[in-house]
Scaffold this active site. Structure first.
Site, PDB file in Angstrom:
ATOM      1  N   HIS A 107      28.920  51.783  52.911  1.00  0.00           N
ATOM      2  CA  HIS A 107      29.745  50.639  52.518  1.00  0.00           C
ATOM      3  C   HIS A 107      31.222  51.011  52.464  1.00  0.00           C
ATOM      4  O   HIS A 107      32.086  50.151  52.484  1.00  0.00           O
ATOM      5  CB  HIS A 107      29.330  50.124  51.140  1.00  0.00           C
ATOM      6  CG  HIS A 107      27.893  49.727  51.050  1.00  0.00           C
ATOM      7  ND1 HIS A 107      27.379  48.670  51.771  1.00  0.00           N
ATOM      8  CD2 HIS A 107      26.862  50.235  50.334  1.00  0.00           C
ATOM      9  CE1 HIS A 107      26.083  48.553  51.495  1.00  0.00           C
ATOM     10  NE2 HIS A 107      25.750  49.495  50.631  1.00  0.00           N
ATOM     11  N   HIS A 132      37.088  55.018  45.999  1.00  0.00           N
ATOM     12  CA  HIS A 132      36.665  54.566  47.321  1.00  0.00           C
ATOM     13  C   HIS A 132      37.645  53.489  47.778  1.00  0.00           C
ATOM     14  O   HIS A 132      38.438  52.993  46.986  1.00  0.00           O
ATOM     15  CB  HIS A 132      35.237  54.008  47.256  1.00  0.00           C
ATOM     16  CG  HIS A 132      35.128  52.820  46.349  1.00  0.00           C
ATOM     17  ND1 HIS A 132      34.794  52.932  45.009  1.00  0.00           N
ATOM     18  CD2 HIS A 132      35.375  51.494  46.549  1.00  0.00           C
ATOM     19  CE1 HIS A 132      34.811  51.734  44.451  1.00  0.00           C
ATOM     20  NE2 HIS A 132      35.170  50.839  45.360  1.00  0.00           N
ATOM     21  N   HIS A 134      38.671  49.793  50.149  1.00  0.00           N
ATOM     22  CA  HIS A 134      38.307  48.553  50.850  1.00  0.00           C
ATOM     23  C   HIS A 134      39.427  48.267  51.840  1.00  0.00           C
ATOM     24  O   HIS A 134      40.607  48.461  51.525  1.00  0.00           O
ATOM     25  CB  HIS A 134      38.187  47.369  49.883  1.00  0.00           C
ATOM     26  CG  HIS A 134      37.135  47.575  48.830  1.00  0.00           C
ATOM     27  ND1 HIS A 134      35.852  47.089  48.940  1.00  0.00           N
ATOM     28  CD2 HIS A 134      37.189  48.251  47.656  1.00  0.00           C
ATOM     29  CE1 HIS A 134      35.161  47.450  47.873  1.00  0.00           C
ATOM     30  NE2 HIS A 134      35.948  48.162  47.068  1.00  0.00           N
ATOM     31  N   HIS A 151      39.922  51.953  44.876  1.00  0.00           N
ATOM     32  CA  HIS A 151      39.392  51.691  43.536  1.00  0.00           C
ATOM     33  C   HIS A 151      39.038  53.012  42.866  1.00  0.00           C
ATOM     34  O   HIS A 151      38.182  53.748  43.376  1.00  0.00           O
ATOM     35  CB  HIS A 151      38.133  50.805  43.611  1.00  0.00           C
ATOM     36  CG  HIS A 151      38.450  49.388  43.984  1.00  0.00           C
ATOM     37  ND1 HIS A 151      37.508  48.521  44.488  1.00  0.00           N
ATOM     38  CD2 HIS A 151      39.624  48.706  43.904  1.00  0.00           C
ATOM     39  CE1 HIS A 151      38.094  47.342  44.700  1.00  0.00           C
ATOM     40  NE2 HIS A 151      39.373  47.433  44.360  1.00  0.00           N
ATOM     41  N   THR A 219      31.015  44.622  44.448  1.00  0.00           N
ATOM     42  CA  THR A 219      29.874  44.815  45.345  1.00  0.00           C
ATOM     43  C   THR A 219      28.603  44.554  44.541  1.00  0.00           C
ATOM     44  O   THR A 219      28.632  44.614  43.310  1.00  0.00           O
ATOM     45  CB  THR A 219      29.813  46.261  45.876  1.00  0.00           C
ATOM     46  OG1 THR A 219      29.783  47.168  44.758  1.00  0.00           O
ATOM     47  CG2 THR A 219      31.025  46.588  46.735  1.00  0.00           C
TER      48      THR A 219
HETATM   49 ZN   LIG Z   1      35.599  48.876  45.245  1.00  0.00          ZN
END
Ligand SMILES: [Zn+2]
Length: 272
Positions: A107, A132, A134, A151, A219
């Site tokens: 992801h 991580h 996005h 994040h 998520t």
């Molecule tokens: Zn995130």
């Protein structure tokens, strides 16, 4: 109430077997689906950012994901400057270089960090577990996406979460992310121990003005009760660095969610 198994999956603290169960069925444009790692009994259904398993369908994929549709405090949101209230609170980030492992979890590219970095929010200590990205950004600012959003996920001893969001504009190379992005894991499920400690403080923008709001995981399982601290000033990453994260997975942003009367409050962030 936050479900512990889901939380562990989100935090990336899972065993390889669980990681395989969570992400083994995940696929995206650049990575073919991987077989499950001997964990076929996993109850975690595959979710993604497009098609039949995309954000519009997350809630219907599992009872555990229902709050993705029924929740009133969901993330991300659009941050409208006109909605930011004057209330100010203090957030202290106590960061020092820490050892870390980067993981392609299907992801996003996630960096799991050893203990040593904490955030103090409303007099509660939260320990940094992982960060991580996005791309484009999850949150929008006055309706506009940024190129990337990192994040930084922190967890308290009573298992509550505080997430610091750092927005990224396209620009010059960001040396703080250099090792992570020069040697990303090759494929879904790969893990790579970084050779140098990660300097998390250097990943923050110099202008630490921020806003806070009460939201959720962006998520599945979309669990609510997450304290969001969004730094308003962006850092930069080069086009080569952005290309690296887009190669891992592009378009892994969730559409912005209704504010439903939540307040956006200013926060004064300091890094020690
Ligand atoms: Zn995130």
């Amino acid at each position: 109430m936050i479900e512990h198994l889901d939380r562990r999956a989100f935090l990336g603290l899972t065993s390889t077997a669980v990681l395989g169960g969570l992400c083994g069925a995940c696929s995206n444009g650049s990575h073919p689906p991987q077989p499950h790692s001997g964990n076929s009994h996993s109850s975690k259904p595959h979710w993604s950012y497009s098609g039949d398993t995309g954000p519009d369908h997350w809630a219907s994929l599992s009872n555990a994901y229902k709050v993705c549709a029924t929740g009133a405090d969901q993330s991300p949101i659009n941050i409208a400057s006109s909605e930011i209230k004057g209330t100010s609170s203090r957030v202290t980030l106590v960061y020092r270089p820490v050892s870390a492992t980067s993981v392609d979890n299907g992801h996003t590219l996630q960096v799991n960090v050893d203990s040593g970095c904490t955030a103090i929010v409303d007099d509660t200590r939260y320990e940094l577990r992982q960060f991580h990205y996005h791309t484009p950004s999850d949150h929008t600012i006055d309706g506009k996406h940024r190129t990337v959003e990192w994040h930084f996920v922190h967890e308290s001893v009573d298992k509550n979460l505080a997430v610091v969001a750092v927005l990224v504009n396209l620009g010059t190379q960001n040396t703080a992310f250099a090792e992570i992005l020069s040697h990303p894991p090759d494929k879904n499920g790969d893990r790579l121990r970084l050779t140098s400690p990660v300097d998390v403080a250097a990943m923050m923008p110099s202008d630490l003005s921020a806003l806070r709001y009460q939201g959720s995981l962006s998520t599945p399982p979309c669990t609510e009760g997450v304290k969001w601290i969004v730094l308003r000033s962006a850092v930069e990453m080069s086009s080569d660095q952005v290309a690296v994260v887009q190669h891992v997975l592009n378009n892994n942003d969730r559409p912005v969610q209704p504010l439903n009367g939540r307040s956006l409050q200013r926060a004064a962030v300091t890094v020690e």
